[in-house]
Design a protein around this motif. Structure first.
Motif, PDB file in Angstrom:
ATOM      1  N   LEU A   1       0.834  -1.198   0.000  1.00 42.67           N
ATOM      2  CA  LEU A   1       0.000   0.000   0.000  1.00 42.67           C
ATOM      3  C   LEU A   1       0.871   1.251   0.000  1.00 42.67           C
ATOM      4  CD1 LEU A   1      -3.015   0.637  -0.007  1.00 42.67           C
ATOM      5  CD2 LEU A   1      -2.906   0.840   2.483  1.00 42.67           C
ATOM      6  N   GLY A   2       1.989   1.193   0.717  1.00 41.85           N
ATOM      7  CA  GLY A   2       2.937   2.306   0.677  1.00 41.85           C
ATOM      8  C   GLY A   2       3.532   2.505  -0.707  1.00 41.85           C
ATOM      9  N   ASN A   3       3.846   1.383  -1.383  1.00 36.32           N
ATOM     10  CA  ASN A   3       4.355   1.488  -2.755  1.00 36.32           C
ATOM     11  C   ASN A   3       3.345   2.142  -3.682  1.00 36.32           C
ATOM     12  OD1 ASN A   3       6.653   0.237  -1.936  1.00 36.32           O
ATOM     13  ND2 ASN A   3       6.272  -1.704  -2.954  1.00 36.32           N
ATOM     14  N   PHE A   4       2.057   1.801  -3.501  1.00 36.38           N
ATOM     15  CA  PHE A   4       1.004   2.408  -4.317  1.00 36.38           C
ATOM     16  C   PHE A   4       0.977   3.921  -4.134  1.00 36.38           C
ATOM     17  CE2 PHE A   4      -3.358   4.081  -4.334  1.00 36.38           C
ATOM     18  CZ  PHE A   4      -3.699   3.870  -5.656  1.00 36.38           C
ATOM     19  N   GLY A   5       1.089   4.366  -2.890  1.00 35.52           N
ATOM     20  CA  GLY A   5       1.100   5.805  -2.633  1.00 35.52           C
ATOM     21  C   GLY A   5       2.278   6.504  -3.287  1.00 35.52           C
ATOM     22  N   VAL A   6       3.460   5.880  -3.227  1.00 37.82           N
ATOM     23  CA  VAL A   6       4.642   6.483  -3.850  1.00 37.82           C
ATOM     24  C   VAL A   6       4.470   6.579  -5.362  1.00 37.82           C
ATOM     25  CG1 VAL A   6       7.112   6.154  -4.286  1.00 37.82           C
ATOM     26  CG2 VAL A   6       6.189   5.753  -2.011  1.00 37.82           C
TER      27      VAL A   6
ATOM     28  N   VAL B   1      -9.044   7.199 -14.455  1.00 39.53           N
ATOM     29  CA  VAL B   1      -9.421   5.847 -14.867  1.00 39.53           C
ATOM     30  C   VAL B   1      -8.568   4.790 -14.174  1.00 39.53           C
ATOM     31  CG1 VAL B   1      -9.563   4.262 -16.834  1.00 39.53           C
ATOM     32  CG2 VAL B   1     -10.257   6.659 -17.098  1.00 39.53           C
ATOM     33  N   MET B   2      -7.258   5.013 -14.126  1.00 36.70           N
ATOM     34  CA  MET B   2      -6.338   3.970 -13.675  1.00 36.70           C
ATOM     35  C   MET B   2      -6.162   3.919 -12.155  1.00 36.70           C
ATOM     36  SD  MET B   2      -5.651   2.468 -16.424  1.00 36.70           S
ATOM     37  CE  MET B   2      -4.468   1.335 -15.692  1.00 36.70           C
ATOM     38  N   ALA B   3      -6.257   5.067 -11.467  1.00 35.70           N
ATOM     39  CA  ALA B   3      -6.010   5.075 -10.024  1.00 35.70           C
ATOM     40  C   ALA B   3      -6.974   4.167  -9.260  1.00 35.70           C
ATOM     41  CB  ALA B   3      -6.063   6.506  -9.485  1.00 35.70           C
ATOM     42  N   PRO B   4      -8.296   4.226  -9.491  1.00 38.65           N
ATOM     43  CA  PRO B   4      -9.188   3.304  -8.758  1.00 38.65           C
ATOM     44  C   PRO B   4      -8.900   1.832  -9.053  1.00 38.65           C
ATOM     45  CG  PRO B   4     -10.432   5.114  -9.729  1.00 38.65           C
ATOM     46  CD  PRO B   4      -9.060   5.180 -10.321  1.00 38.65           C
ATOM     47  N   ILE B   5      -8.594   1.528 -10.322  1.00 42.17           N
ATOM     48  CA  ILE B   5      -8.284   0.136 -10.673  1.00 42.17           C
ATOM     49  C   ILE B   5      -7.018  -0.325  -9.956  1.00 42.17           C
ATOM     50  CG2 ILE B   5      -7.688  -1.418 -12.571  1.00 42.17           C
ATOM     51  CD1 ILE B   5      -9.308   0.364 -14.422  1.00 42.17           C
ATOM     52  N   ALA B   6      -5.985   0.529  -9.974  1.00 37.33           N
ATOM     53  CA  ALA B   6      -4.740   0.175  -9.296  1.00 37.33           C
ATOM     54  C   ALA B   6      -4.946   0.034  -7.792  1.00 37.33           C
ATOM     55  CB  ALA B   6      -3.682   1.238  -9.585  1.00 37.33           C
ATOM     56  N   LEU B   7      -5.810   0.876  -7.206  1.00 40.34           N
ATOM     57  CA  LEU B   7      -6.078   0.779  -5.770  1.00 40.34           C
ATOM     58  C   LEU B   7      -6.753  -0.536  -5.426  1.00 40.34           C
ATOM     59  CD1 LEU B   7      -6.114   2.003  -2.960  1.00 40.34           C
ATOM     60  CD2 LEU B   7      -8.261   3.145  -3.539  1.00 40.34           C
ATOM     61  N   VAL B   8      -7.732  -0.961  -6.240  1.00 43.10           N
ATOM     62  CA  VAL B   8      -8.410  -2.234  -5.988  1.00 43.10           C
ATOM     63  C   VAL B   8      -7.426  -3.398  -6.075  1.00 43.10           C
ATOM     64  CG1 VAL B   8     -10.144  -3.837  -6.879  1.00 43.10           C
ATOM     65  CG2 VAL B   8     -10.662  -1.393  -6.733  1.00 43.10           C
ATOM     66  N   VAL B   9      -6.584  -3.393  -7.109  1.00 43.82           N
ATOM     67  CA  VAL B   9      -5.584  -4.463  -7.258  1.00 43.82           C
ATOM     68  C   VAL B   9      -4.626  -4.465  -6.074  1.00 43.82           C
ATOM     69  CG1 VAL B   9      -3.674  -5.280  -8.671  1.00 43.82           C
ATOM     70  CG2 VAL B   9      -5.756  -4.448  -9.774  1.00 43.82           C
ATOM     71  N   THR B  10      -4.206  -3.280  -5.637  1.00 45.80           N
ATOM     72  CA  THR B  10      -3.286  -3.187  -4.502  1.00 45.80           C
ATOM     73  C   THR B  10      -3.927  -3.720  -3.231  1.00 45.80           C
ATOM     74  OG1 THR B  10      -2.227  -1.251  -5.486  1.00 45.80           O
ATOM     75  CG2 THR B  10      -1.871  -1.626  -3.140  1.00 45.80           C
ATOM     76  N   LEU B  11      -5.189  -3.373  -2.984  1.00 42.65           N
ATOM     77  CA  LEU B  11      -5.873  -3.856  -1.788  1.00 42.65           C
ATOM     78  C   LEU B  11      -6.001  -5.374  -1.792  1.00 42.65           C
ATOM     79  CD1 LEU B  11      -8.682  -1.166  -1.374  1.00 42.65           C
ATOM     80  CD2 LEU B  11      -6.585  -1.409  -0.044  1.00 42.65           C
ATOM     81  N   VAL B  12      -6.224  -5.954  -2.969  1.00 44.42           N
ATOM     82  CA  VAL B  12      -6.270  -7.416  -3.064  1.00 44.42           C
ATOM     83  C   VAL B  12      -4.911  -8.005  -2.687  1.00 44.42           C
ATOM     84  CG1 VAL B  12      -6.485  -9.352  -4.667  1.00 44.42           C
ATOM     85  CG2 VAL B  12      -8.126  -7.468  -4.759  1.00 44.42           C
TER      86      VAL B  12
END
Length: 295
Positions: free
Chosen positions: A13-18, A36-47
């Motif tokens: 999750l920290g990597n996603f923020g960076v 478009v991409m930020a919500p998708i990347a957030l969902v993948v990161t949370l998984v």
């Protein structure tokens, strides 16, 4: 990874923020692509953060396959980098594509370095001489990376007439921070032995075998009872723990549970967890210094 000791992969999750911050700075703010991409990347990161059983290559955790898979994985990563370099030689970028190509190469080469490191078999270091050597290597690599990054940027400025804001500084900064973190961890343990201060504590564990992980109980100064975990216990420490039911703590109190023998040449670094009546008996990453302050 056992369910008892599993923890969410918060570092992802920290990597996603960076990555998001770097993208916003590089793009000059929030764009349609970001929307478009930020919500998708957030969902993948949370998984990837909260799902326990995922492939090692997806989460960056330790690889547990055989030698053939290790060699095949390393060969595949190196072959991919060779193909990328060959494509750039055959079709060299021009104009604004130079920066984009540089960023792409930095990403792929950085991914290759991380992948190869994950695939290489790792033997636990238990010799104090090896600890000091690794600390010196980490120091040299950190400053060498700083020097090479600055020298490379100066060379680009002299050759091209302008600096490349993302090609060298960003990968170099990531590499320097990773090396600094590695050096800091090694330095903390090395300083414990350099202090030449030893504290014997009563300890007990079941099934103590040299070279194998050990879980047990110990009583720290101040009658603080803890549960500890040591990985790859050397033979002399294992004999002391099994025979005399004792651990020698170097440089106590310290950030880690650093054990060894005053006259020995090996060491082991442990994790500790506080035993609370009625609570779950687990070993956590709690700082040893914070436990000592409760005494």
């Amino acid at each position: 990874m056992s369910d008892e000791r599993w923890r969410p992969r918060w570092w992802l999750l920290g990597n996603f923020g960076v990555i998001v911050v770097v993208h916003l700075v590089a793009s000059g703010g929030w764009t349609t692509t970001t929307t478009v991409m930020a919500p998708i990347a957030l969902v993948v990161t949370l998984v990837m953060v909260f799902v326990r059983r995922l492939p090692w290559w997806l989460t960056g955790e330790a690889f547990k396959g055989g030698r053939f898979l290790r060699v095949a994985g390393i060969a595949g990563l190196l072959l991919l980098d060779v193909v990328i370099v060959a494509a750039l030689v055959v079709h060299p970028p021009h104009g604004g594509d130079v920066a984009n190509a540089g960023v792409g190469v930095a990403i792929f080469f950085g991914g290759t370095a991380v992948g190869v490191y994950s695939l290489l078999p790792k033997r636990p270091v238990t010799r104090r001489s090896a600890l000091r050597r690794r600390y010196r290597i980490a120091t040299a690599l950190m400053w060498a990376t700083v020097g090479l990054a600055l020298g490379g940027e100066v060379a680009v400025i002299v050759t091209v007439g302008d600096w490349l804001p993302w090609v060298l500084p960003v990968p170099a900064a990531v590499a320097v921070l990773a090396l600094a973190w590695w050096r800091s961890n090694l330095g903390t343990v090395a300083r414990c032995f350099a202090s030449d201060s030893w504290t014997p504590v009563a300890a007990a564990a079941f099934d103590v075998r040299p070279g194998e992980p050990v879980n047990g109980w110990a009583v720290l100064p101040g009658d603080v009872r803890i549960r500890f975990h040591l990985s790859a216990v050397p033979a002399d420490i294992a004999a002391e723990l099994a025979g005399r039911r004792r651990l020698w703590l170097a440089g106590w109190p310290s950030e880690y549970l650093v054990t060894g023998l005053p006259e020995g040449t090996s060491y082991a670094v442990g994790l500790i967890g506080v035993h609370r009546r009625g609570g779950k008996k687990t070993v956590t990453h709690e700082s040893a210094a914070s436990v000592s302050s409760r005494a």
